[in-house]
Scaffold this motif. Structure first.
Motif, PDB file in Angstrom:
ATOM      1  N   GLU A  61       0.831  -1.202   0.000  1.00 26.59           N
ATOM      2  CA  GLU A  61       0.000   0.000   0.000  1.00 26.59           C
ATOM      3  C   GLU A  61       0.867   1.255   0.000  1.00 26.59           C
ATOM      4  OE1 GLU A  61      -3.856   1.962   2.224  1.00 26.59           O
ATOM      5  OE2 GLU A  61      -2.745   0.387   3.265  1.00 26.59           O
ATOM      6  N   ILE A  62       1.904   1.270   0.807  1.00 21.50           N
ATOM      7  CA  ILE A  62       2.821   2.413   0.846  1.00 21.50           C
ATOM      8  C   ILE A  62       3.476   2.594  -0.521  1.00 21.50           C
ATOM      9  CG2 ILE A  62       5.002   3.246   1.814  1.00 21.50           C
ATOM     10  CD1 ILE A  62       4.097   1.814   4.464  1.00 21.50           C
ATOM     11  N   PHE A  63       3.935   1.499  -1.111  1.00 28.23           N
ATOM     12  CA  PHE A  63       4.550   1.537  -2.445  1.00 28.23           C
ATOM     13  C   PHE A  63       3.604   2.160  -3.466  1.00 28.23           C
ATOM     14  CE2 PHE A  63       4.743  -0.604  -6.584  1.00 28.23           C
ATOM     15  CZ  PHE A  63       5.993  -0.180  -7.024  1.00 28.23           C
ATOM     16  N   LEU A  64       2.348   1.719  -3.452  1.00 26.54           N
ATOM     17  CA  LEU A  64       1.380   2.224  -4.427  1.00 26.54           C
ATOM     18  C   LEU A  64       1.051   3.689  -4.188  1.00 26.54           C
ATOM     19  CD1 LEU A  64      -0.973  -0.879  -4.695  1.00 26.54           C
ATOM     20  CD2 LEU A  64       0.644  -0.040  -6.411  1.00 26.54           C
ATOM     21  N   LYS A  65       0.967   4.098  -2.936  1.00 30.36           N
ATOM     22  CA  LYS A  65       0.722   5.513  -2.638  1.00 30.36           C
ATOM     23  C   LYS A  65       1.882   6.371  -3.134  1.00 30.36           C
ATOM     24  CE  LYS A  65      -2.293   5.021   1.366  1.00 30.36           C
ATOM     25  NZ  LYS A  65      -2.423   5.191   2.838  1.00 30.36           N
ATOM     26  N   GLU A  66       3.102   5.916  -2.908  1.00 31.08           N
ATOM     27  CA  GLU A  66       4.273   6.664  -3.377  1.00 31.08           C
ATOM     28  C   GLU A  66       4.311   6.718  -4.897  1.00 31.08           C
ATOM     29  OE1 GLU A  66       7.623   4.759  -1.511  1.00 31.08           O
ATOM     30  OE2 GLU A  66       7.146   5.610   0.457  1.00 31.08           O
ATOM     31  N   LEU A  67       3.981   5.619  -5.537  1.00 26.33           N
ATOM     32  CA  LEU A  67       3.937   5.583  -6.998  1.00 26.33           C
ATOM     33  C   LEU A  67       2.897   6.561  -7.523  1.00 26.33           C
ATOM     34  CD1 LEU A  67       4.874   4.282  -9.651  1.00 26.33           C
ATOM     35  CD2 LEU A  67       3.137   2.510  -9.284  1.00 26.33           C
ATOM     36  N   LEU A  68       1.748   6.592  -6.903  1.00 24.27           N
ATOM     37  CA  LEU A  68       0.689   7.513  -7.311  1.00 24.27           C
ATOM     38  C   LEU A  68       1.141   8.961  -7.179  1.00 24.27           C
ATOM     39  CD1 LEU A  68      -2.230   7.991  -8.226  1.00 24.27           C
ATOM     40  CD2 LEU A  68      -2.893   7.849  -5.822  1.00 24.27           C
ATOM     41  N   GLU A  69       1.807   9.268  -6.088  1.00 27.38           N
ATOM     42  CA  GLU A  69       2.315  10.632  -5.891  1.00 27.38           C
ATOM     43  C   GLU A  69       3.313  11.005  -6.972  1.00 27.38           C
ATOM     44  OE1 GLU A  69       1.261  13.069  -3.871  1.00 27.38           O
ATOM     45  OE2 GLU A  69      -0.321  11.616  -3.397  1.00 27.38           O
ATOM     46  N   LYS A  70       4.214  10.077  -7.336  1.00 26.41           N
ATOM     47  CA  LYS A  70       5.185  10.352  -8.402  1.00 26.41           C
ATOM     48  C   LYS A  70       4.482  10.589  -9.735  1.00 26.41           C
ATOM     49  CE  LYS A  70       9.114   7.929  -6.431  1.00 26.41           C
ATOM     50  NZ  LYS A  70      10.098   6.869  -6.567  1.00 26.41           N
ATOM     51  N   ILE A  71       3.450   9.834  -9.982  1.00 24.42           N
ATOM     52  CA  ILE A  71       2.708   9.986 -11.238  1.00 24.42           C
ATOM     53  C   ILE A  71       1.997  11.351 -11.251  1.00 24.42           C
ATOM     54  CG2 ILE A  71       0.701   9.144 -12.529  1.00 24.42           C
ATOM     55  CD1 ILE A  71       1.542   6.290 -11.606  1.00 24.42           C
TER      56      ILE A  71
END
Length: 74
Positions: A61-71
């Protein structure tokens, strides 16, 4: 002893209701199975393309949240 028309109609309506209840139950069960299958397949794709097999659910979940922020910042 014969049933009156009303008694017959009541029994018929009860049978129809039971049939509809069973149909609704089957449809809900199928929807649940379809959702479960979809979630499993999506999870497998995430693991495959992001190589995250070793992450816990929380870490994923943390990984996906960080990925979303980068996008979003791109």
């Amino acid at each position: 002893m014969t049933m009156t028309m009303t008694q017959h109609n009541v029994k018929k309506l009860i049978a129809e209701k039971n049939k509809l209840d069973l149909q609704i139950k089957r449809e809900k069960e199928q929807q649940r199975k379809d959702r479960t299958r979809r979630l499993i397949r999506k999870g497998a794709l995430l693991e495959k393309y992001f190589n995250i097999e070793e992450l816990t659910v929380e870490e994923t979940e943390i990984f996906l949240k960080e990925l979303l922020e980068k996008i979003k910042r791109s």
